[in-house]
Scaffold this motif. Structure first.
Motif, PDB file in Angstrom:
ATOM      1  N   GLY A  93       0.804  -1.211   0.000  1.00  0.00           N
ATOM      2  CA  GLY A  93       0.000   0.000   0.000  1.00  0.00           C
ATOM      3  C   GLY A  93       0.836   1.260   0.000  1.00  0.00           C
ATOM      4  O   GLY A  93       1.772   1.398   0.784  1.00  0.00           O
ATOM      5  N   ALA A  94       0.518   2.205  -0.903  1.00  0.00           N
ATOM      6  CA  ALA A  94       1.256   3.468  -1.003  1.00  0.00           C
ATOM      7  C   ALA A  94       0.361   4.650  -0.657  1.00  0.00           C
ATOM      8  O   ALA A  94       0.330   5.667  -1.345  1.00  0.00           O
ATOM      9  N   GLY A  95      -0.375   4.488   0.455  1.00  0.00           N
ATOM     10  CA  GLY A  95      -1.112   5.611   1.016  1.00  0.00           C
ATOM     11  C   GLY A  95      -0.304   6.227   2.141  1.00  0.00           C
ATOM     12  O   GLY A  95       0.916   6.041   2.229  1.00  0.00           O
ATOM     13  N   PHE A  96      -0.985   6.943   3.024  1.00  0.00           N
ATOM     14  CA  PHE A  96      -0.289   7.600   4.127  1.00  0.00           C
ATOM     15  C   PHE A  96       0.553   6.626   4.943  1.00  0.00           C
ATOM     16  O   PHE A  96       1.722   6.891   5.255  1.00  0.00           O
ATOM     17  N   GLU A 138       1.939  -1.327  -4.736  1.00  0.00           N
ATOM     18  CA  GLU A 138       0.739  -0.514  -4.856  1.00  0.00           C
ATOM     19  C   GLU A 138      -0.130  -1.064  -5.988  1.00  0.00           C
ATOM     20  O   GLU A 138       0.339  -1.231  -7.109  1.00  0.00           O
ATOM     21  N   ARG A 139      -1.396  -1.342  -5.690  1.00  0.00           N
ATOM     22  CA  ARG A 139      -2.261  -1.973  -6.691  1.00  0.00           C
ATOM     23  C   ARG A 139      -2.685  -1.020  -7.805  1.00  0.00           C
ATOM     24  O   ARG A 139      -3.059  -1.464  -8.890  1.00  0.00           O
ATOM     25  N   THR A 182       2.294 -12.823  -3.513  1.00  0.00           N
ATOM     26  CA  THR A 182       1.985 -13.117  -4.914  1.00  0.00           C
ATOM     27  C   THR A 182       0.927 -12.137  -5.406  1.00  0.00           C
ATOM     28  O   THR A 182      -0.061 -11.873  -4.709  1.00  0.00           O
ATOM     29  N   THR A 183       1.134 -11.586  -6.597  1.00  0.00           N
ATOM     30  CA  THR A 183       0.190 -10.616  -7.151  1.00  0.00           C
ATOM     31  C   THR A 183      -0.748 -11.295  -8.134  1.00  0.00           C
ATOM     32  O   THR A 183      -0.544 -12.439  -8.538  1.00  0.00           O
ATOM     33  N   ASN A 221       0.837  -0.951  -9.940  1.00  0.00           N
ATOM     34  CA  ASN A 221       0.011  -1.968 -10.600  1.00  0.00           C
ATOM     35  C   ASN A 221       0.359  -3.381 -10.113  1.00  0.00           C
ATOM     36  O   ASN A 221       0.384  -4.337 -10.891  1.00  0.00           O
ATOM     37  N   GLN A 222       0.642  -3.495  -8.824  1.00  0.00           N
ATOM     38  CA  GLN A 222       0.939  -4.788  -8.210  1.00  0.00           C
ATOM     39  C   GLN A 222      -0.114  -5.054  -7.143  1.00  0.00           C
ATOM     40  O   GLN A 222      -0.018  -4.582  -6.009  1.00  0.00           O
TER      41      GLN A 222
END
Length: 502
Positions: free
Chosen positions: A20-23, A44-45, A128-129, A110-111
């Motif tokens: 996750g690439a939020g706060f 980050e998805r 695993t993505t 995009n993961q």
């Protein structure tokens, strides 16, 4: 194996694998970097950073905590345009963090993680993505956030509606709302921000209310230029303002968390705000909560009540029976027809279960263990899942203060733990089940005395009434809880000897 079947892409192990690439994810990366831990991978998805604030860009979206408190203490922003900033400005602040601390080098966009499993022999987590890529890490930080997946209501006929459906967490900015017949389902935090904006452009706006919220006045003001200059030239002044805001919000706990004389005072303030803005007695009666303040989330707004009284706006309190081809049918048999239905129905909160399968020691499943309600040690660790850390894990939710205040305590605890794993050359740091059980008995005992557990239904509780969401105390108490890493509460498995150390 067939030649055209691609093998999953293996990545070298990271010291910290952050999901996750939020706060929370970005803040943890900053704190790790400041401790000279730089072997970091952030999955980050989406194709950009921001988390909740990237996704929630609906009309009127804003934070209900003052900007100077809803930001990191170690990266304060002197340039907030107003006391309560909108979602776009908060997103710009997040992008500033990425650029200022050079975080983009760690992020893999995009993961979308679909599975997380502990490899006992290697002492590594394998993520695993959905694309089949495999990322490994000595430690994993679950920073995907509790408010990340839109929650659709369980209303019959949801797929039958032939008009436009929009969820507040996935707004369609290309759809022209001007002059349309619009329905809003929900009267929570996002709805009271959306409704005033839609009332400005809709031909007809209908708000479907199940339970009226407690709404307080919002002291929102434009920040003058001299104030920004002062904060830039004398950062200590902004720190002082932040501290004052923190203490003011701490005092609110006495009204929000526990039933006290301050609770009655806050309820009187809420009723005064309602009377001041809604002169019509019948409408005021429909908008008056019948439950104790604090049981559900308290909202702040100056323009929601006025918006409901506009000529093109109507409030409906009859329960919804089903959604039909052309609109919404309520239980008394009336079908209301619309061009567009806006679902301001919040998020799927993981207070029971996990966002994807997580497999720990001996093949144990965290999703199964959390089905009846999530539990953790200090909201951070779960026994049987070594080197796995949660931000905003079970019972870490704030009811009265900034989420980022709690988040900073969590991030510092995680960084301290990862440093310990590295410095002691540990293969695994696994909280003891007895320590976890003792912690949760104490938490649930304290929660039983709070307003959240006083009888109303809310997203804080599971279906059977278990509170896996909120922390029953002051933010100061939470910070004190997270201040020490008590190794006696953990099993330490040495990397070299593969034996437990005391």
């Amino acid at each position: 194996m067939k030649n055209n079947q691609a093998l999953p892409q293996q990545q070298s192990p990271a010291d910290a694998l952050i999901i996750g690439a939020g706060f929370a994810g970005l803040g943890t990366a900053i704190r790790l970097q400041q401790q000279d831990i730089r072997n970091i991978t952030i999955l980050e998805r989406s194709d950009d950073v921001g988390g909740t604030w990237r996704d929630n860009q609906y009309p009127g979206a804003a934070c209900d905590i003052p900007s100077n408190l809803y930001s990191f203490s170690f990266a304060q922003n002197p340039n907030w345009s107003r006391s309560f900033s909108g979602s776009q400005e908060i997103l710009e602040y997040i992008h500033h963090l990425v650029n200022h601390f050079n975080l983009r080098q760690y992020i893999r966009f995009n993961q979308n993680v679909s599975n997380l499993a502990w490899d006992q022999d290697k002492g590594l987590w394998q993520a695993t993505t959905t694309d089949g890529d495999v990322f490994s890490g000595r430690t994993v930080v679950m920073a995907q956030g509790p408010l990340s997946n839109p929650g659709w209501p369980g209303i019959a006929g949801l797929d039958e509606f032939e008009g436009k459906k929009i969820h507040s967490a996935a707004w369609d900015h290309d759809y022209d709302l001007k002059g349309k017949r619009i329905a809003v389902i929900g009267t929570g935090a996002s709805a009271i921000q959306i409704v005033p904006e839609l009332a400005k452009c809709a031909g007809k706006l209908t708000v479907f209310q199940r339970t009226p919220p407690w709404i307080m006045p919002r002291p929102d003001f434009t920040t003058p230029d001299w104030n920004k200059t002062l904060f830039r030239k004398a950062p200590v002044s902004q720190t002082a303002v932040r501290k004052a805001l923190y203490l003011a919000h701490e005092s609110m706990a006495l009204a929000v968390i526990w039933n006290s004389p301050l609770t009655r005072f806050a309820e009187r303030l809420g009723r005064w705000h309602l009377r001041k803005q809604v002169p019509d007695r019948w409408l005021r009666r429909q908008l008056t909560p019948d439950y104790r303040l604090g049981c559900k989330r308290i909202l702040v707004s100056n323009d929601y009540y006025p918006a409901l009284q506009k000529p093109n706006t109507k409030l409906i309190t009859w329960p919804i029976d089903r959604i039909s081809q052309h609109g919404i049918r309520t239980v008394e048999g009336i079908e209301h027809q619309f061009d567009c239905i806006v679902f301001a129905t919040g998020f799927e909160v993981s207070n029971a279960g996990t966002p994807f399968p997580i497999t720990g020691i001996g093949g144990r499943s965290l999703n199964e263990e959390w089905k009846r309600g999530a539990q953790a040690y200090k909201s951070i660790n779960v026994s049987g899942y070594p080197n796995l850390f949660f931000t905003f894990g079970p019972n870490s939710g704030p009811g009265h203060n900034s989420a980022l205040v709690y988040m900073e305590s969590q991030m510092d605890y995680i960084v301290r733990s990862i440093r310990t794993i590295k410095s002691l050359k540990l293969k695994a740091l696994d909280v003891r089940q007895s320590a976890q059980d003792d912690h949760n008995r104490s938490i649930q005992s304290r929660l039983a005395k709070t307003n959240w557990n006083s009888g109303c239904q809310s997203w804080y509780l599971t279906e059977d009434g278990f509170n896996a969401t909120m922390y029953p105390g002051f933010a100061t108490q939470y910070a004190k809880q997270m201040a020490d890493l008590e190794l006696k509460d953990y099993r330490l498995l040495a990397e070299e000897t593969a034996s437990e150390t005391v």
